[in-house]
Design an enzyme around this catalytic site. Structure first.
Site, PDB file in Angstrom:
ATOM      1  N   VAL A  83      15.448  -6.569   0.247  1.00 60.26           N
ATOM      2  CA  VAL A  83      16.569  -5.708   0.650  1.00 60.26           C
ATOM      3  C   VAL A  83      17.066  -6.220   1.994  1.00 60.26           C
ATOM      4  CG1 VAL A  83      17.265  -3.371   1.258  1.00 60.26           C
ATOM      5  CG2 VAL A  83      15.654  -3.753  -0.631  1.00 60.26           C
ATOM      6  N   ASN A 139      -1.695   4.715   2.812  1.00 61.09           N
ATOM      7  CA  ASN A 139      -1.826   5.439   1.541  1.00 61.09           C
ATOM      8  C   ASN A 139      -1.585   6.929   1.708  1.00 61.09           C
ATOM      9  OD1 ASN A 139      -2.881   3.862  -1.020  1.00 61.09           O
ATOM     10  ND2 ASN A 139      -3.618   2.806   0.794  1.00 61.09           N
ATOM     11  N   CYS A 185      -6.903  -5.681   2.847  1.00 60.06           N
ATOM     12  CA  CYS A 185      -8.206  -5.413   3.485  1.00 60.06           C
ATOM     13  C   CYS A 185      -9.316  -6.254   2.852  1.00 60.06           C
ATOM     14  CB  CYS A 185      -8.563  -3.934   3.367  1.00 60.06           C
ATOM     15  SG  CYS A 185      -7.205  -2.854   3.825  1.00 60.06           S
ATOM     16  N   ASP A 207       2.675   0.862   7.620  1.00 61.06           N
ATOM     17  CA  ASP A 207       2.667   0.100   8.874  1.00 61.06           C
ATOM     18  C   ASP A 207       4.028  -0.008   9.547  1.00 61.06           C
ATOM     19  OD1 ASP A 207       0.004  -0.346   8.383  1.00 61.06           O
ATOM     20  OD2 ASP A 207       0.116  -2.530   8.406  1.00 61.06           O
ATOM     21  N   ALA A 256       0.833  -1.220   0.000  1.00 60.44           N
ATOM     22  CA  ALA A 256       0.000   0.000   0.000  1.00 60.44           C
ATOM     23  C   ALA A 256       0.864   1.265   0.000  1.00 60.44           C
ATOM     24  CB  ALA A 256      -0.925  -0.018   1.212  1.00 60.44           C
ATOM     25  N   ALA A 257       1.668   1.437   1.069  1.00 57.91           N
ATOM     26  CA  ALA A 257       2.443   2.679   1.207  1.00 57.91           C
ATOM     27  C   ALA A 257       3.477   2.823   0.087  1.00 57.91           C
ATOM     28  CB  ALA A 257       3.140   2.702   2.577  1.00 57.91           C
ATOM     29  N   ARG A 314       4.590  11.523 -10.201  1.00 61.76           N
ATOM     30  CA  ARG A 314       3.811  12.697 -10.628  1.00 61.76           C
ATOM     31  C   ARG A 314       4.558  13.990 -10.293  1.00 61.76           C
ATOM     32  NH1 ARG A 314      -0.686   9.638  -9.255  1.00 61.76           N
ATOM     33  NH2 ARG A 314      -0.935  10.538  -7.194  1.00 61.76           N
TER      34      ARG A 314
HETATM   35  P1  FAD Z   1       2.368  -4.071   4.087  1.00 62.03           P
HETATM   36  O1  FAD Z   1       0.994  -4.298   3.547  1.00 62.03           O
HETATM   37  O2  FAD Z   1       2.812  -4.894   5.244  1.00 62.03           O
HETATM   38  O3  FAD Z   1       3.403  -4.242   2.886  1.00 62.03           O
HETATM   39  C1  FAD Z   1       4.793  -4.190   3.084  1.00 62.03           C
HETATM   40  C2  FAD Z   1       5.448  -5.094   2.065  1.00 62.03           C
HETATM   41  O4  FAD Z   1       6.868  -4.926   2.134  1.00 62.03           O
HETATM   42  C3  FAD Z   1       5.188  -6.577   2.315  1.00 62.03           C
HETATM   43  O5  FAD Z   1       4.863  -7.232   1.115  1.00 62.03           O
HETATM   44  C4  FAD Z   1       6.515  -7.077   2.870  1.00 62.03           C
HETATM   45  O6  FAD Z   1       6.699  -8.461   2.641  1.00 62.03           O
HETATM   46  C5  FAD Z   1       7.473  -6.201   2.077  1.00 62.03           C
HETATM   47  N1  FAD Z   1       8.806  -6.117   2.673  1.00 62.03           N
HETATM   48  C6  FAD Z   1       9.132  -6.015   4.002  1.00 62.03           C
HETATM   49  N2  FAD Z   1      10.469  -5.951   4.159  1.00 62.03           N
HETATM   50  C7  FAD Z   1      11.007  -6.002   2.914  1.00 62.03           C
HETATM   51  C8  FAD Z   1      12.342  -5.993   2.437  1.00 62.03           C
HETATM   52  N3  FAD Z   1      13.371  -5.901   3.275  1.00 62.03           N
HETATM   53  N4  FAD Z   1      12.556  -6.065   1.095  1.00 62.03           N
HETATM   54  C9  FAD Z   1      11.510  -6.148   0.223  1.00 62.03           C
HETATM   55  N5  FAD Z   1      10.212  -6.174   0.644  1.00 62.03           N
HETATM   56  C10 FAD Z   1       9.969  -6.100   1.958  1.00 62.03           C
HETATM   57  N6  FAD Z   1      -6.685  -1.509   7.089  1.00 62.03           N
HETATM   58  C11 FAD Z   1      -7.731  -0.648   6.966  1.00 62.03           C
HETATM   59  O7  FAD Z   1      -7.533   0.569   7.065  1.00 62.03           O
HETATM   60  N7  FAD Z   1      -9.003  -1.096   6.730  1.00 62.03           N
HETATM   61  C12 FAD Z   1      -9.287  -2.416   6.596  1.00 62.03           C
HETATM   62  O8  FAD Z   1     -10.440  -2.787   6.341  1.00 62.03           O
HETATM   63  C13 FAD Z   1      -8.221  -3.343   6.744  1.00 62.03           C
HETATM   64  N8  FAD Z   1      -8.451  -4.668   6.671  1.00 62.03           N
HETATM   65  C14 FAD Z   1      -7.392  -5.541   6.774  1.00 62.03           C
HETATM   66  C15 FAD Z   1      -7.656  -6.908   6.696  1.00 62.03           C
HETATM   67  C16 FAD Z   1      -6.607  -7.808   6.820  1.00 62.03           C
HETATM   68  C17 FAD Z   1      -6.888  -9.282   6.744  1.00 62.03           C
HETATM   69  C18 FAD Z   1      -5.282  -7.340   7.003  1.00 62.03           C
HETATM   70  C19 FAD Z   1      -4.135  -8.306   7.109  1.00 62.03           C
HETATM   71  C20 FAD Z   1      -5.019  -5.991   7.095  1.00 62.03           C
HETATM   72  C21 FAD Z   1      -6.078  -5.075   6.977  1.00 62.03           C
HETATM   73  N9  FAD Z   1      -5.862  -3.712   7.074  1.00 62.03           N
HETATM   74  C22 FAD Z   1      -6.912  -2.828   6.977  1.00 62.03           C
HETATM   75  C23 FAD Z   1      -4.494  -3.174   7.282  1.00 62.03           C
HETATM   76  C24 FAD Z   1      -3.835  -2.828   5.949  1.00 62.03           C
HETATM   77  O9  FAD Z   1      -3.867  -3.930   5.095  1.00 62.03           O
HETATM   78  C25 FAD Z   1      -2.385  -2.401   6.216  1.00 62.03           C
HETATM   79  O10 FAD Z   1      -2.416  -1.278   7.042  1.00 62.03           O
HETATM   80  C26 FAD Z   1      -1.650  -2.093   4.929  1.00 62.03           C
HETATM   81  O11 FAD Z   1      -1.499  -3.242   4.143  1.00 62.03           O
HETATM   82  C27 FAD Z   1      -0.262  -1.523   5.239  1.00 62.03           C
HETATM   83  O12 FAD Z   1       0.410  -1.317   4.037  1.00 62.03           O
HETATM   84  P2  FAD Z   1       2.007  -1.189   3.981  1.00 62.03           P
HETATM   85  O13 FAD Z   1       2.346  -0.996   2.550  1.00 62.03           O
HETATM   86  O14 FAD Z   1       2.449  -0.168   4.961  1.00 62.03           O
HETATM   87  O15 FAD Z   1       2.566  -2.546   4.540  1.00 62.03           O
END
Ligand code: FAD
Ligand code: NAD
Length: 455
Positions: free
Chosen positions: A79, A305, A42, A283, A10-11, A21
């Site tokens: 990484v 996001n 989600c 996260d 996501a982030a 952009r």
């Molecule tokens: P992540 O989704 O954790 O993505 C980080 C990625 O980086 C992962 O793929 C990880 O493997 C990768 N990574 C980590 N370290 C490395 C590295 N060293 N090298 C390369 N890649 C790496 N939030 C809501 O607001 N509303 C909802 O309804 C909701 N429902 C959810 C339901 C479920 C079942 C789950 C699990 C979560 C839900 N969430 C919800 C939370 C939301 O999904 C997370 O907050 C969001 O995915 C965070 O995004 P992110 O990109 O920060 O991290």
């Protein structure tokens, strides 16, 4: 200039799109250790429940989609270290285990979080699962199809536990929720969580509260039962661990980036870490609680996001700020929608406020209009100035609308008196003539006035 983004869900993907952009000439690379990028975790509970009938629909974009825009995505690349002085990374190609050193000018950490998995004997048995990503989803669906589980234990009655309970009970899997706290949903006040508790009981979910997971039992490598800390043994051929998550902040820590007290990466309002030119979003990092003004960890998809946009802007040379959050969240379990924003009464008191609250039942349409649904609102305000501190809304009606009004009221630092006179939209199919949130705010204002007169 090369911008490298670590993590592509996501982030990370939002940051990449925004950075491009702001500066279309950037060389942007995303390293993602999973096989997929840009998916919506989600949506996972709704793929499991069958509401979304094709799991591929939660994969929003592919590496090829990014390539068309000029963003390079390397999947299955992890990484493993950052050299902040030399400004380069070591990346392991997980296809062939070969390491490569890559230079960067700007870096964004979007490494996310991972489920907490207690180190207990039997935790690796087949049938014991977490739910975080597409690999987890595929494993979960495979288990449902191949093992045809009859009895499930969900450990943890938080967001994932309650979203998933619905998905398991409908296909007639006997489901037990085991929660360590004295009541479900510890982020909510107990009197509100009680409504959800009753709804779960009415929906055939068994609840064990004030008890944690202690042991797992298995036969032939497959889980057969769990035992709680108090010694209760529950038969289970499926065990879902939903006891919370931890930030993936070890990579940052190892290269000397400061972590906050929560264990997530500390950032300023530009999402910049303690090392200039290295940003973080989602996260893996902290944010500011906009009511208390303190750093907190609030791992949610919408926040990831919002933060990704800011980190992407700044990494590309722009100047954006992320002011923090109120922790607004919503989910559904069976027929009930459950939402929170700001501080619960319990959290407000623990934080040194003198909170006053009101709980009111209401409905989301005019009394005579078909399809009217009920909801219960709790508003929490500060005794001193009547400023709204938080809201919780539970019901079958327009819970999302009430919580979003409350979240916007928090943003505007409104008092109950302000909210009591809010000019909200009214027509019988959409609302009672006075919205339940206006009625609740008026009642809380009156309560506060009475308390002031008694002094
Ligand atoms: P992540 O989704 O954790 O993505 C980080 C990625 O980086 C992962 O793929 C990880 O493997 C990768 N990574 C980590 N370290 C490395 C590295 N060293 N090298 C390369 N890649 C790496 N939030 C809501 O607001 N509303 C909802 O309804 C909701 N429902 C959810 C339901 C479920 C079942 C789950 C699990 C979560 C839900 N969430 C919800 C939370 C939301 O999904 C997370 O907050 C969001 O995915 C965070 O995004 P992110 O990109 O920060 O991290
Ligand atoms: P959570 O923090 O929501 O809930 C974890 C629950 O497990 C808590 O109630 C906790 O008291 C309990 N617990 C902790 N240790 C335990 C033990 N040993 N035995 C029994 N219970 C125990 O975490 P989650 O449900 O795993 O969800 C992870 C994250 O995913 C959430 O923090 C949230 O950020 C995100 N999420 C959000 C949504 C949404 O916004 N709709 C939905 C799903 C997930």
């Amino acid at each position: 200039m090369r911008l490298i983004i670590i993590g592509g869900v996501a982030a990370g993907t939002k940051a990449a799109a925004k950075a491009l952009r702001v500066d279309p000439n950037l060389d942007i690379i995303i390293y993602q250790d999973e096989a997929e990028v840009a998916y919506s975790a989600c949506g996972i509970p709704y793929v499991i429940s069958g509401v979304i009938n094709d799991g591929n629909r939660i994969i929003i974009r592919t590496p090829e989609d990014f390539a068309k825009e000029g963003i390079t995505v390397f999947t299955r690349h992890r990484v493993v270290s950052i050299d902040k002085s030399a400004r380069h990374l070591t990346v392991k190609n997980l296809h062939n285990n070969i390491d490569e050193v890559v230079a960067y000018d700007r870096l964004i950490l979007a490494t996310g979080a991972r489920p907490i998995v207690p180190s207990l004997a039997g935790i690796d048995l087949q049938g014991v699962v977490t739910l975080r990503n597409i690999v987890d989803l595929n494993r979960f669906e495979m288990l449902l199809n191949s093992l045809q589980p009859k009895q499930a234990v969900i450990v943890g009655a938080g967001y994932i536990g309650l979203e998933l309970a619905e998905a398991l009970v409908y296909p007639a899997i006997k489901t037990t929720l085991v929660e360590k706290s004295a009541c479900i949903l510890p982020k909510f006040d107990a009197e509100m969580a009680e409504h959800v508790h009753q709804h779960l009981v009415d929906s055939n979910v068994e609840l064990i509260l004030g008890d944690g997971l202690a042991k797992l039992y298995g036969e032939n490598g497959r889980v057969t039962a769990i035992e709680t800390e108090s010694g209760k043994k529950i038969a289970a051929d499926l065990v879902v661990l939903a006891i919370g998550i931890r930030p993936n902040s070890e990579l940052a820590k190892a290269c000397g980036i400061e972590l906050g007290k929560t264990g997530a990466i500390a950032v300023d309002t530009r999402m910049e870490t303690s090392i200039p030119g290295i940003f973080a979003a989602g996260d893996c990092c902290e944010t500011t609680d906009r009511i208390r003004g303190i750093p907190i960890w609030m791992p949610l998809g919408d926040i990831a996001n919002l933060q990704g946009r800011v980190a992407g802007t700044n990494a590309a040379g722009g100047n954006a700020h992320f002011p923090g959050v109120f922790g607004t969240a919503i989910f559904k379990t069976f027929n009930l929608q459950v939402a929170i924003t700001g501080l619960s009464e319990k959290a407000a008191r623990e934080s040194g406020f003198e909170p006053v609250s009101i709980v009111m039942a209401g409905a989301d349409r005019a009394r005579y209009y078909p399809g009217r649904q009920e909801l219960t609102i709790k508003l929490v305000a500060d005794r001193g100035d009547g400023r709204l501190l938080g809201a919780q809304v539970i019901g079958t009606g327009a819970v999302d609308k009430m919580i979003d009004i409350a979240a916007t009221a928090l943003l505007g630092k409104l008092t109950c008196a302000d909210l009591e006179n809010a000019d909200l939209a009214y027509s019988p199919p959409f609302s009672p003539v006075l919205s339940p949130i206006i009625v609740a705010a008026g009642a809380l204002k009156t309560k506060l006035e009475k308390m002031a007169r008694l002094i």
